[in-house]
Structure formats: C-alpha cells, structure tokens
Design a protein around this motif. Sequence first.
Motif, PDB file in Angstrom:
ATOM      1  N   PRO A 149     -22.643  10.206  -5.294  1.00 18.05           N
ATOM      2  CA  PRO A 149     -21.674  11.302  -5.365  1.00 18.05           C
ATOM      3  C   PRO A 149     -22.377  12.654  -5.379  1.00 18.05           C
ATOM      4  CG  PRO A 149     -21.583   9.921  -7.363  1.00 18.05           C
ATOM      5  CD  PRO A 149     -22.649   9.369  -6.473  1.00 18.05           C
ATOM      6  N   GLY A 150     -21.662  13.667  -4.899  1.00 22.06           N
ATOM      7  CA  GLY A 150     -22.204  15.025  -4.891  1.00 22.06           C
ATOM      8  C   GLY A 150     -22.068  15.664  -6.267  1.00 22.06           C
ATOM      9  N   ALA A 151     -22.314  16.974  -6.339  1.00 21.78           N
ATOM     10  CA  ALA A 151     -22.262  17.712  -7.606  1.00 21.78           C
ATOM     11  C   ALA A 151     -20.876  17.657  -8.236  1.00 21.78           C
ATOM     12  CB  ALA A 151     -22.673  19.161  -7.370  1.00 21.78           C
ATOM     13  N   ASP A 152     -19.835  17.534  -7.400  1.00 20.63           N
ATOM     14  CA  ASP A 152     -18.474  17.476  -7.936  1.00 20.63           C
ATOM     15  C   ASP A 152     -18.059  16.064  -8.348  1.00 20.63           C
ATOM     16  OD1 ASP A 152     -18.178  16.213  -5.497  1.00 20.63           O
ATOM     17  OD2 ASP A 152     -16.559  17.499  -4.794  1.00 20.63           O
ATOM     18  N   GLY A 153     -18.973  15.096  -8.205  1.00 14.76           N
ATOM     19  CA  GLY A 153     -18.672  13.721  -8.598  1.00 14.76           C
ATOM     20  C   GLY A 153     -18.022  12.884  -7.516  1.00 14.76           C
ATOM     21  N   HIS A 154     -17.775  13.464  -6.346  1.00 15.60           N
ATOM     22  CA  HIS A 154     -17.142  12.748  -5.246  1.00 15.60           C
ATOM     23  C   HIS A 154     -18.154  12.412  -4.150  1.00 15.60           C
ATOM     24  CE1 HIS A 154     -13.596  15.027  -6.872  1.00 15.60           C
ATOM     25  NE2 HIS A 154     -13.184  13.776  -6.936  1.00 15.60           N
ATOM     26  N   GLN A 155     -17.918  11.306  -3.484  1.00 15.54           N
ATOM     27  CA  GLN A 155     -18.731  10.940  -2.331  1.00 15.54           C
ATOM     28  C   GLN A 155     -18.087  11.516  -1.072  1.00 15.54           C
ATOM     29  OE1 GLN A 155     -18.371   6.703  -3.389  1.00 15.54           O
ATOM     30  NE2 GLN A 155     -20.559   6.583  -2.895  1.00 15.54           N
ATOM     31  N   LEU A 156     -18.928  11.952  -0.136  1.00 17.13           N
ATOM     32  CA  LEU A 156     -18.427  12.448   1.144  1.00 17.13           C
ATOM     33  C   LEU A 156     -18.422  11.322   2.174  1.00 17.13           C
ATOM     34  CD1 LEU A 156     -20.175  15.916   1.669  1.00 17.13           C
ATOM     35  CD2 LEU A 156     -17.801  15.467   1.051  1.00 17.13           C
ATOM     36  N   ALA A 157     -17.449  11.356   3.067  1.00 27.18           N
ATOM     37  CA  ALA A 157     -17.442  10.488   4.240  1.00 27.18           C
ATOM     38  C   ALA A 157     -18.161  11.275   5.329  1.00 27.18           C
ATOM     39  CB  ALA A 157     -16.019  10.158   4.666  1.00 27.18           C
ATOM     40  N   ARG A 158     -19.366  10.838   5.676  1.00 23.74           N
ATOM     41  CA  ARG A 158     -20.240  11.620   6.536  1.00 23.74           C
ATOM     42  C   ARG A 158     -20.290  11.031   7.944  1.00 23.74           C
ATOM     43  NH1 ARG A 158     -23.873  15.338   4.733  1.00 23.74           N
ATOM     44  NH2 ARG A 158     -23.530  14.666   2.589  1.00 23.74           N
ATOM     45  N   PRO A 159     -19.895  11.804   8.973  1.00 22.27           N
ATOM     46  CA  PRO A 159     -20.014  11.313  10.346  1.00 22.27           C
ATOM     47  C   PRO A 159     -21.474  11.028  10.681  1.00 22.27           C
ATOM     48  CG  PRO A 159     -18.652  13.272  10.261  1.00 22.27           C
ATOM     49  CD  PRO A 159     -19.291  13.127   8.916  1.00 22.27           C
ATOM     50  N   VAL A 160     -21.693   9.942  11.424  1.00 22.00           N
ATOM     51  CA  VAL A 160     -23.034   9.545  11.832  1.00 22.00           C
ATOM     52  C   VAL A 160     -23.210   9.776  13.331  1.00 22.00           C
ATOM     53  CG1 VAL A 160     -24.640   7.595  11.969  1.00 22.00           C
ATOM     54  CG2 VAL A 160     -23.109   7.801  10.014  1.00 22.00           C
ATOM     55  N   ASP A 161     -22.213   9.360  14.122  1.00 19.47           N
ATOM     56  CA  ASP A 161     -22.264   9.477  15.584  1.00 19.47           C
ATOM     57  C   ASP A 161     -20.894   9.842  16.123  1.00 19.47           C
ATOM     58  OD1 ASP A 161     -25.004   8.473  16.291  1.00 19.47           O
ATOM     59  OD2 ASP A 161     -24.274   6.673  15.293  1.00 19.47           O
ATOM     60  N   VAL A 162     -20.903  10.534  17.265  1.00 22.37           N
ATOM     61  CA  VAL A 162     -19.675  10.857  17.993  1.00 22.37           C
ATOM     62  C   VAL A 162     -19.893  10.419  19.428  1.00 22.37           C
ATOM     63  CG1 VAL A 162     -18.063  12.677  18.678  1.00 22.37           C
ATOM     64  CG2 VAL A 162     -19.301  12.866  16.503  1.00 22.37           C
ATOM     65  N   SER A 163     -18.901   9.744  20.016  1.00 20.52           N
ATOM     66  CA  SER A 163     -19.058   9.229  21.373  1.00 20.52           C
ATOM     67  C   SER A 163     -17.730   9.260  22.115  1.00 20.52           C
ATOM     68  CB  SER A 163     -19.592   7.790  21.328  1.00 20.52           C
ATOM     69  OG  SER A 163     -19.748   7.269  22.633  1.00 20.52           O
ATOM     70  N   LEU A 164     -17.832   9.139  23.437  1.00 17.42           N
ATOM     71  CA  LEU A 164     -16.672   8.993  24.305  1.00 17.42           C
ATOM     72  C   LEU A 164     -16.665   7.612  24.960  1.00 17.42           C
ATOM     73  CD1 LEU A 164     -16.830  12.557  25.855  1.00 17.42           C
ATOM     74  CD2 LEU A 164     -14.900  11.653  24.530  1.00 17.42           C
ATOM     75  N   SER A 165     -17.512   6.714  24.477  1.00 15.82           N
ATOM     76  CA  SER A 165     -17.670   5.394  25.088  1.00 15.82           C
ATOM     77  C   SER A 165     -16.990   4.288  24.292  1.00 15.82           C
ATOM     78  CB  SER A 165     -19.150   5.054  25.221  1.00 15.82           C
ATOM     79  OG  SER A 165     -19.319   3.700  25.565  1.00 15.82           O
ATOM     80  N   TYR A 166     -16.164   3.488  24.970  1.00 16.46           N
ATOM     81  CA  TYR A 166     -15.571   2.299  24.340  1.00 16.46           C
ATOM     82  C   TYR A 166     -16.656   1.341  23.890  1.00 16.46           C
ATOM     83  CZ  TYR A 166     -10.466   2.209  24.778  1.00 16.46           C
ATOM     84  OH  TYR A 166      -9.128   2.393  24.591  1.00 16.46           O
ATOM     85  N   HIS A 167     -17.751   1.257  24.647  1.00 11.08           N
ATOM     86  CA  HIS A 167     -18.818   0.328  24.285  1.00 11.08           C
ATOM     87  C   HIS A 167     -19.461   0.711  22.955  1.00 11.08           C
ATOM     88  CE1 HIS A 167     -19.362  -0.992  28.739  1.00 11.08           C
ATOM     89  NE2 HIS A 167     -18.301  -1.503  28.188  1.00 11.08           N
ATOM     90  N   ASP A 168     -19.710   2.009  22.743  1.00  8.33           N
ATOM     91  CA  ASP A 168     -20.264   2.448  21.458  1.00  8.33           C
ATOM     92  C   ASP A 168     -19.321   2.069  20.324  1.00  8.33           C
ATOM     93  OD1 ASP A 168     -22.556   3.557  22.547  1.00  8.33           O
ATOM     94  OD2 ASP A 168     -21.767   5.606  22.575  1.00  8.33           O
ATOM     95  N   ALA A 169     -18.034   2.388  20.491  1.00  7.98           N
ATOM     96  CA  ALA A 169     -17.058   2.080  19.448  1.00  7.98           C
ATOM     97  C   ALA A 169     -17.029   0.581  19.167  1.00  7.98           C
ATOM     98  CB  ALA A 169     -15.675   2.572  19.862  1.00  7.98           C
TER      99      ALA A 169
END
Length: 193
Positions: free
Chosen positions: A93-113
Amino acid sequence: MSSRPFISVAVVMRREHLNNRWQPWRWSLGEVVPHEDVFGSVPRLLRQSEAEEHWLFPGFAVELFRDDVEGYHLNLSAPEPCWFVHWRMDEEPGADGHQLARPVDVSLSYHDAGRWLDAQENVDQVPAPGPVREWLQAFVTEHYQPEPKRRRRPESFRPLTDRFGNPASISTGKTRGGGGGGGAPAEGEGGHG
C-alpha cells in the motif's frame, strides 16, 4: 525509441467505492488518452470523491509490430475496436494505506490481450477513438496478408484409426448370428425338439 510506428498514451484508472464489507473498493480502466508532456512521468490523483478516485498513469508507448498484424486485424474486425490495458495491483500500500492498480502494458492487439488473459492477468478494454482506429487500419492495410485457405481433405479420404490413433479397418462382410449368445438358434442347431 525504435523505428516501428508508435503513439504515446496515458491510462486513467478508476477506483470505485463499493458498499461491500468483503471488497470495499474496485479498480477498473477509465480511459486511454493521448499522452501530453504536462502529465509528467509519475502517476497522480486527478480527482477524488467519497464514491470514486481517478488516477492518471502517463508515458506508455503503443508500438505496432508487423509480426502481430493479425492481432490488430482481429481487433479492427470486432464490432468496437478497443484498447487493451494489462494492469496489476501494487504489492504494498501507498502512504494513504491503499494499493494502486498500476497499468503494465497497453496494446491494440487481440493476441496480446489473449496472452495476458491466458496468464490470468487483469485486462480491461475501452473503445479506441476514430483517429487511432484509422492509424491502426492504415498499418493493417499495408502489412496484413490473410493466410490462404487450405482445402480440407474430405473425411472419406482420411485414414481410419481407432481411439488410440492406430490404423483400423472395416470389414464389409456380414456375419450372422453374432457367434455366441442371445437370439434363437439357427435351423439344425441344438434346439429343443
């Protein structure tokens, strides 16, 4: 950066308050927007209320790869082409006690998804805007070569195999009486007389 075509984007993740004692908050993808230099390079809280928060994660390069052109084609063939965002929860968790949902990758490919989903990762999608779809379509038009359809061999020409894959044969001669059990005895066989 490489010589491949790319666009820079930022991801907005939404944290929504639930009236639920087991899961008080839920994360989801809000939107994918063009990156701007004023966003900086670190995540930041855009807006916050009792019901929700919106977090901006800047600086993702979405590259197009020639060897993944079929994945882009499949996306464009969908009723609504979209962005695919792979994200993970922070371990601590961060300083406020909450965990962030952090993006890792962005794609336009069905295969990646598909690969991310097969690995049981978090993947959300939002519609891609018209200019992004046009950019992607130009790339697909230039590089996509549909695989030639192969003529299927008729089933009648396939070799016969048993359930273990061993060669099998079928006899066309008919046998009568079934050889040992049930049914009435044939004439001249040991019936009661």
